[in-house]
Design an enzyme around this catalytic site. Structure first.
Site, PDB file in Angstrom:
ATOM      1  CB  SER A   3       5.982  46.446  39.021  1.00  0.00           C
ATOM      2  OG  SER A   3       6.293  46.930  40.308  1.00  0.00           O
TER       3      SER A   3
ATOM      4  CE1 TYR B 262       7.625  51.230  36.724  1.00  0.00           C
ATOM      5  CE2 TYR B 262       6.621  50.661  38.832  1.00  0.00           C
ATOM      6  CZ  TYR B 262       7.437  50.333  37.769  1.00  0.00           C
ATOM      7  OH  TYR B 262       8.057  49.100  37.731  1.00  0.00           O
TER       8      TYR B 262
END
Length: 258
Positions: free
Chosen positions: A138, A151
């Site tokens: 990401s 995350y």
């Protein structure tokens, strides 16, 4: 790499990037297997993509990965592409109390899952004439996203692991690609819609992200940065403090509130 007549395993294939990967890779003439935790959702995908093969499996469970390996290598011995896509993203205020068995859930899915998947399937992939491992990280791997601290840690860890894996496999038949995905209009980001500072216009459609990833695979790219991920890469290098300050503005009332 020529993306035809391959056998491809995709984790987290019931929605978002996983579904897009499955749909596009099937259309290119590949055998595609997807996994997911929810059997009903897997069956729904099977209805939409009749040619796809479905297996219920949870990447956060080591025993599931072992069973998945036995099933896939027995039924699909030509497996030569692994796409580690399964992921979870939560907004977490560290001021709140959290169960110790729950606070690390994203680490178990987003980081431990791909590490275990690669470790389990690596001997099999080495037997193929040409193989590819794709890890979906990401833009948040490039700089922390304070409202999602676990995350952020999981994706930063996955990026580091992927780079190290690429070095260790450089003398093998296996290529390693990282998809550094920007924010996307998937269910993963739905939970942030009502947070202050959230800009839905900044999100990129998953089909465009996956199209960029497939093009990258075809061109043997090591890293793919679709859309805003390119900008995040530059900002994280030239102005990391500014990037963190801006990221910290989103969901501030949630993070700092009681």
């Amino acid at each position: 790499m020529k993306l035809q007549n391959n056998t491809i395993l995709i984790t987290g294939g019931t929605g978002g990037f996983g579904f897009e990967f499955a749909s596009r890779l099937l259309a290119l003439g590949n055998t595609v297997i997807i996994t997911g935790r929810n059997w009903e959702k897997l069956q729904e995908v099977k209805k939409q993509l009749p040619a796809v093969h479905i297996i219920q499996s949870d990447v956060s469970r080591a025993e599931d990965i072992s069973h998945l390996y036995e099933t896939v290598t027995r039924e699909f011995p030509a497996l030569n592409i692994l796409i580690n896509n399964a992921g979870e993203m939560r907004k977490i205020s560290l001021h709140h109390q959290h169960e110790l068995t729950d606070i690390t859930r994203e680490i178990e899915i987003n980081l431990m899952g791909p590490i275990r998947m690669v470790q389990q399937f690596l001997p099999h992939l080495k037997k193929q004439a040409q193989a590819v491992i794709v890890n979906v990280s990401s833009g948040i791997a490039l700089m922390p996203f304070p409202i999602s601290p676990i995350y952020s840690a999981s994706k930063a860890g996955l990026r580091s692991y992927t780079q190290a894996l690429r070095v260790q496999l450089k003398k093998t038949n296996i290529s390693v690609m990282e998809l550094v995905a920007p924010g996307s209009t998937t269910a993963l980001n739905d939970k942030f819609i009502n947070e202050d500072g959230f800009n839905p216009k900044a999100l990129m459609a998953p089909d465009k992200i996956v199209a960029a990833a497939i093009k990258g695979m075809q061109q043997d790219k090591e890293e793919v940065y679709p859309g805003l991920a390119k900008i995040m890469r530059i900002i994280s290098r030239v102005a990391p403090k500014l990037a963190l300050a801006q990221a910290g503005k989103m969901g501030a009332s949630y993070m700092y509130g009681n």
